[in-house]
Design a protein around this motif. Structure first.
Motif, PDB file in Angstrom:
ATOM      1  N   VAL A 130      11.309  19.198  22.726  1.00  0.00           N
ATOM      2  CA  VAL A 130      10.933  20.528  23.223  1.00  0.00           C
ATOM      3  C   VAL A 130      11.322  20.658  24.693  1.00  0.00           C
ATOM      4  CG1 VAL A 130       8.970  22.037  23.738  1.00  0.00           C
ATOM      5  CG2 VAL A 130       9.115  20.873  21.519  1.00  0.00           C
ATOM      6  N   GLU A 131      11.034  19.601  25.442  1.00  0.00           N
ATOM      7  CA  GLU A 131      11.373  19.605  26.872  1.00  0.00           C
ATOM      8  C   GLU A 131      12.879  19.780  27.068  1.00  0.00           C
ATOM      9  OE1 GLU A 131      10.753  16.253  30.128  1.00  0.00           O
ATOM     10  OE2 GLU A 131       9.013  16.511  28.834  1.00  0.00           O
ATOM     11  N   LYS A 132      13.644  19.111  26.221  1.00  0.00           N
ATOM     12  CA  LYS A 132      15.098  19.181  26.323  1.00  0.00           C
ATOM     13  C   LYS A 132      15.590  20.619  26.093  1.00  0.00           C
ATOM     14  CE  LYS A 132      19.168  17.203  26.572  1.00  0.00           C
ATOM     15  NZ  LYS A 132      19.636  16.308  27.616  1.00  0.00           N
ATOM     16  N   VAL A 133      15.010  21.273  25.088  1.00  0.00           N
ATOM     17  CA  VAL A 133      15.411  22.674  24.824  1.00  0.00           C
ATOM     18  C   VAL A 133      15.020  23.550  26.008  1.00  0.00           C
ATOM     19  CG1 VAL A 133      15.026  24.685  23.333  1.00  0.00           C
ATOM     20  CG2 VAL A 133      15.330  22.418  22.318  1.00  0.00           C
ATOM     21  N   ARG A 134      13.850  23.288  26.607  1.00  0.00           N
ATOM     22  CA  ARG A 134      13.449  24.074  27.785  1.00  0.00           C
ATOM     23  C   ARG A 134      14.414  23.836  28.944  1.00  0.00           C
ATOM     24  NH1 ARG A 134       6.935  23.235  27.429  1.00  0.00           N
ATOM     25  NH2 ARG A 134       6.600  24.756  25.772  1.00  0.00           N
ATOM     26  N   GLU A 135      14.836  22.592  29.097  1.00  0.00           N
ATOM     27  CA  GLU A 135      15.812  22.280  30.156  1.00  0.00           C
ATOM     28  C   GLU A 135      17.101  23.066  29.953  1.00  0.00           C
ATOM     29  OE1 GLU A 135      14.865  17.651  30.581  1.00  0.00           O
ATOM     30  OE2 GLU A 135      17.004  18.114  30.759  1.00  0.00           O
ATOM     31  N   LEU A 136      17.580  23.048  28.692  1.00  0.00           N
ATOM     32  CA  LEU A 136      18.828  23.755  28.400  1.00  0.00           C
ATOM     33  C   LEU A 136      18.657  25.263  28.567  1.00  0.00           C
ATOM     34  CD1 LEU A 136      19.983  21.756  25.233  1.00  0.00           C
ATOM     35  CD2 LEU A 136      21.108  21.790  27.464  1.00  0.00           C
ATOM     36  N   SER A 137      17.411  25.724  28.501  1.00  0.00           N
ATOM     37  CA  SER A 137      17.144  27.162  28.601  1.00  0.00           C
ATOM     38  C   SER A 137      16.836  27.603  30.023  1.00  0.00           C
ATOM     39  CB  SER A 137      15.951  27.533  27.703  1.00  0.00           C
ATOM     40  OG  SER A 137      16.119  27.022  26.410  1.00  0.00           O
ATOM     41  N   ASN A 138      16.722  26.651  30.942  1.00  0.00           N
ATOM     42  CA  ASN A 138      16.362  26.984  32.312  1.00  0.00           C
ATOM     43  C   ASN A 138      17.348  27.939  32.956  1.00  0.00           C
ATOM     44  OD1 ASN A 138      13.952  25.951  33.104  1.00  0.00           O
ATOM     45  ND2 ASN A 138      14.741  23.968  33.721  1.00  0.00           N
ATOM     46  N   GLY A 139      18.590  27.651  32.715  1.00  0.00           N
ATOM     47  CA  GLY A 139      19.621  28.448  33.375  1.00  0.00           C
ATOM     48  C   GLY A 139      19.791  28.015  34.813  1.00  0.00           C
ATOM     49  N   PRO A 140      20.826  28.535  35.470  1.00  0.00           N
ATOM     50  CA  PRO A 140      21.126  28.126  36.832  1.00  0.00           C
ATOM     51  C   PRO A 140      20.193  28.760  37.865  1.00  0.00           C
ATOM     52  CG  PRO A 140      22.701  29.758  36.097  1.00  0.00           C
ATOM     53  CD  PRO A 140      21.799  29.477  34.933  1.00  0.00           C
ATOM     54  N   ILE A 166      27.480  35.727  15.973  1.00  0.00           N
ATOM     55  CA  ILE A 166      27.923  37.096  15.683  1.00  0.00           C
ATOM     56  C   ILE A 166      27.056  38.111  16.425  1.00  0.00           C
ATOM     57  CG2 ILE A 166      28.070  38.806  13.805  1.00  0.00           C
ATOM     58  CD1 ILE A 166      28.772  36.298  11.964  1.00  0.00           C
ATOM     59  N   ALA A 167      25.751  37.790  16.563  1.00  0.00           N
ATOM     60  CA  ALA A 167      24.824  38.710  17.236  1.00  0.00           C
ATOM     61  C   ALA A 167      24.991  38.700  18.753  1.00  0.00           C
ATOM     62  CB  ALA A 167      23.384  38.366  16.863  1.00  0.00           C
ATOM     63  N   GLY A 168      25.787  37.763  19.270  1.00  0.00           N
ATOM     64  CA  GLY A 168      26.087  37.787  20.690  1.00  0.00           C
ATOM     65  C   GLY A 168      25.239  36.876  21.553  1.00  0.00           C
ATOM     66  N   GLU A 184      18.934  39.305  21.134  1.00  0.00           N
ATOM     67  CA  GLU A 184      19.513  40.129  22.193  1.00  0.00           C
ATOM     68  C   GLU A 184      20.825  39.522  22.681  1.00  0.00           C
ATOM     69  OE1 GLU A 184      16.029  39.648  24.468  1.00  0.00           O
ATOM     70  OE2 GLU A 184      15.247  41.652  24.019  1.00  0.00           O
ATOM     71  N   THR A 185      21.766  40.361  23.009  1.00  0.00           N
ATOM     72  CA  THR A 185      23.061  39.913  23.508  1.00  0.00           C
ATOM     73  C   THR A 185      22.862  39.017  24.729  1.00  0.00           C
ATOM     74  OG1 THR A 185      24.003  42.010  22.790  1.00  0.00           O
ATOM     75  CG2 THR A 185      25.332  40.681  24.311  1.00  0.00           C
ATOM     76  N   GLY A 186      23.534  37.889  24.728  1.00  0.00           N
ATOM     77  CA  GLY A 186      23.441  36.980  25.870  1.00  0.00           C
ATOM     78  C   GLY A 186      22.212  36.093  25.872  1.00  0.00           C
ATOM     79  N   SER A 187      21.401  36.185  24.850  1.00  0.00           N
ATOM     80  CA  SER A 187      20.155  35.405  24.836  1.00  0.00           C
ATOM     81  C   SER A 187      20.399  33.978  24.332  1.00  0.00           C
ATOM     82  CB  SER A 187      19.095  36.109  23.990  1.00  0.00           C
ATOM     83  OG  SER A 187      19.538  36.194  22.658  1.00  0.00           O
ATOM     84  N   ILE A 188      19.326  33.195  24.404  1.00  0.00           N
ATOM     85  CA  ILE A 188      19.399  31.784  24.033  1.00  0.00           C
ATOM     86  C   ILE A 188      18.704  31.583  22.691  1.00  0.00           C
ATOM     87  CG2 ILE A 188      18.688  29.447  24.688  1.00  0.00           C
ATOM     88  CD1 ILE A 188      18.741  30.450  27.629  1.00  0.00           C
ATOM     89  N   VAL A 189      19.433  30.970  21.770  1.00  0.00           N
ATOM     90  CA  VAL A 189      18.915  30.778  20.412  1.00  0.00           C
ATOM     91  C   VAL A 189      18.863  29.288  20.110  1.00  0.00           C
ATOM     92  CG1 VAL A 189      19.357  31.212  17.961  1.00  0.00           C
ATOM     93  CG2 VAL A 189      19.828  33.009  19.641  1.00  0.00           C
ATOM     94  N   ALA A 190      17.769  28.838  19.512  1.00  0.00           N
ATOM     95  CA  ALA A 190      17.693  27.468  19.005  1.00  0.00           C
ATOM     96  C   ALA A 190      17.566  27.522  17.493  1.00  0.00           C
ATOM     97  CB  ALA A 190      16.501  26.739  19.616  1.00  0.00           C
ATOM     98  N   VAL A 191      18.307  26.664  16.814  1.00  0.00           N
ATOM     99  CA  VAL A 191      18.240  26.584  15.361  1.00  0.00           C
ATOM    100  C   VAL A 191      17.798  25.166  15.007  1.00  0.00           C
ATOM    101  CG1 VAL A 191      19.520  26.753  13.199  1.00  0.00           C
ATOM    102  CG2 VAL A 191      20.039  28.334  15.081  1.00  0.00           C
ATOM    103  N   VAL A 192      16.616  25.061  14.431  1.00  0.00           N
ATOM    104  CA  VAL A 192      16.064  23.753  14.084  1.00  0.00           C
ATOM    105  C   VAL A 192      16.340  23.503  12.604  1.00  0.00           C
ATOM    106  CG1 VAL A 192      14.003  22.306  14.153  1.00  0.00           C
ATOM    107  CG2 VAL A 192      14.257  24.173  15.798  1.00  0.00           C
ATOM    108  N   GLY A 193      17.215  22.550  12.337  1.00  0.00           N
ATOM    109  CA  GLY A 193      17.605  22.274  10.957  1.00  0.00           C
ATOM    110  C   GLY A 193      18.952  22.892  10.658  1.00  0.00           C
ATOM    111  N   CYS A 194      19.954  22.046  10.432  1.00  0.00           N
ATOM    112  CA  CYS A 194      21.316  22.547  10.211  1.00  0.00           C
ATOM    113  C   CYS A 194      21.803  22.239   8.808  1.00  0.00           C
ATOM    114  CB  CYS A 194      22.267  21.995  11.267  1.00  0.00           C
ATOM    115  SG  CYS A 194      21.909  22.636  12.910  1.00  0.00           S
TER     116      CYS A 194
END
Ligand SMILES: [Zn+2]
Ligand SMILES: [Zn+2]
Length: 491
Positions: free
Chosen positions: A336-346, A298-300, A275-285
């Motif tokens: 996992v906790e770190k990703v949740r922190e980054l996903s908390n938002g303001p 590209i998906a926004g 979804e536009t404006g959503s939060i994406v995590a990519v595990v493995g680069c």
């Protein structure tokens, strides 16, 4: 009628003749013919066939192959290092729905390293190399005895087509897709072309000889593709015409199995939509994850968290669209906790429309997670991840997904995954297991090529090693060492 012998007979019976029987036998009817014959003809029913045939003064789809033509290809046979050697080959005649493609570029997929470099078969994690080998399937043993051209994808120019081929014609530039799409089977019709029935027809009894070694030994094309050669002999279900002036390397990169999978799971929207404006995590680069990062951009997506133990890959992730990068070795149990922190938002307060990170099921997390790690086939020369089997990153990927979110898994780990049962049953995560990211090859690969042509997909940052055919083995060693992002062979 197509005639196959020996190993090819079952393949032809099972999937080939079914389709052939459905097609007009004595015409040069092609999709191009339908188009050039005019849309109005379509309304005239039976007249379509006659008029289209008449309109084509010469049938373009009966161009014969050039049997006896010499070409070079990397042929694998036997076990252990040294099983893959560059050989002079003689092309066999083609028939039916076969297509000969002059290779421009082919990607050196990590999943193929075992077969190319003669590493221990999958199921024997490198961390446990002293353990007894895992079960090896009869199909694996049979394949290891065949003279096989490895490589399961590539791009090139169509040189010859069998008389029943409709999808492409001589001179077309094509992607030979790692994932076939017949367009007629149940899976294709239900919108899951990544599960096309042809995908399961690549075993030792399905392959047909496409060339001969100097001593007359028949040579087969892995996955009906055999990308590690100057010519690929495939079937029309595997080819996707693409109309572009992109360089061979750029096109080979965007059409590679890994880029199609990474873009497929993020930009095709077959499995789930970002979804536009959503939060994406990519595990493995690796090249797949880095393509997923680009697809998410590209998906926004507003936030893209890229996770990889290799510093260089994290840097590439930032370059191609990641907003944050994490090193799983540094974060350890806190990843996992770190990703949740980054996903908390303001606005993570209750009642404020925020993402509450508390609770049994874990509130905050990425809206959309792509898992693209998999098992190590050998110990990397750059930074190794925390688990060579790929299971730990898979568990972490699941847990960093927010309730209500989606996780797409794309990799080849070894072993069994364990998850907290309550999170699994009522935690609101939706898991999508997708081959090639669920992409619909005939629809999506041309779109991905457009993304390349419009400079939205960065191929050059991913294709960090490009070698001529003679350099294939050295480049594959870099791939398995992970000292390059990914490699392409040009022919
Ligand atoms: Zn692959
Ligand atoms: Zn199909």
């Amino acid at each position: 009628m197509v005639q196959y012998h020996g190993r090819g007979a079952e393949f032809a019976r099972a999937v080939g003749d079914t389709l052939v029987a459905m097609e007009p036998k004595d015409s040069a009817l092609s999709r191009r013919g339908v188009l050039t014959g005019g849309v109005a003809l379509a309304a005239q029913g039976g007249a379509l066939l006659a008029q289209t045939t008449t309109a084509q003064t010469k049938p373009v789809q009966s161009k014969p192959a050039a049997p006896g033509r010499k070409f070079r290809g990397w042929v694998s046979r036997g076990t252990g290092p040294g099983r893959t050697t560059l050989q002079d080959l003689t092309l066999r005649p083609i028939s039916g729905r076969q297509v000969v493609v002059r290779t421009e570029a082919t990607n050196l997929c990590y999943s193929n390293t075992t077969d190319v470099l003669g590493l221990p078969p999958p199921g024997v994690p490198p961390a446990n190399k002293d353990a007894p080998p895992g079960p090896v399937s009869p199909a694996f043993l049979a394949m290891s005895r065949m003279a096989l051209i490895q490589g399961h994808g590539g791009v090139g120019i169509v040189e010859a087509v069998g008389p029943e081929v409709r999808r492409v014609q001589v001179g077309d530039r094509v992607c030979v897709s790692g994932t076939p799409q017949c367009g007629s089977c149940y899976q294709c019709l239900r919108g899951r072309a990544d599960m096309c029935q042809f995908l399961g027809r690549q075993g030792p009894n399905d392959l047909v000889p496409i060339a001969d070694l100097r001593d007359g030994t028949p040579v087969y094309a892995n996955s009906h593709i055999g990308g590690l050669a100057e010519l690929m002999v495939t079937f029309e279900e595997w080819v996707v015409p693409v109309f572009t002036k992109a360089s061979a390397a750029d096109l080979g990169m965007v059409c590679s199995c890994v880029a199609v999978a990474g873009l497929g799971c993020t930009a095709s929207q077959v499995l789930a939509a970002i979804e536009t404006g959503s939060i994406v995590a990519v595990v493995g680069c690796g090249p797949l994850g880095l393509s997923a990062v680009q697809g998410a951009r590209i998906a926004g997506a507003s936030t893209i968290i890229a996770i990889d133990p290799i510093r260089v890959r994290r840097e590439v992730a930032l370059k191609v669209g990641a907003t944050h990068v994490l090193d799983p070795n540094v974060e350890g149990d806190k990843l996992v906790e770190k990703v949740r922190e980054l996903s908390n938002g303001p606005n993570n307060r209750l009642w404020a429309g925020g993402r509450d990170s508390g609770g049994l099921l874990g509130g905050a997390g990425a809206d959309f997670v792509v898992e693209g790690v998999g098992a190590d086939r050998a110990r990397p020369k750059l930074e190794a991840g925390p688990d060579p089997t790929g299971i730990l990153p898979l568990q972490q990927a699941y847990m960093m997904c927010s309730p209500g979110g989606h996780i797409v898994t794309t990799s080849l780990p070894t072993g069994n995954v364990t998850l907290p049962a309550v999170v699994f049953t009522i935690g609101g995560r939706t898991h999508h297991a997708g081959q090639c990211g669920g992409a619909n090859p005939m629809r999506d690969i041309p779109r991905f090529v457009e993304l390349l042509d419009k400079h939205q997909f960065d191929a050059k940052s991913l294709a960090t090693t490009i070698v001529p055919i003679e350099g294939m083995l050295d480049a594959y060693q870099q791939v398995v060492d992970r000292t390059t992002v990914t490699a392409l062979m040009t022919a």
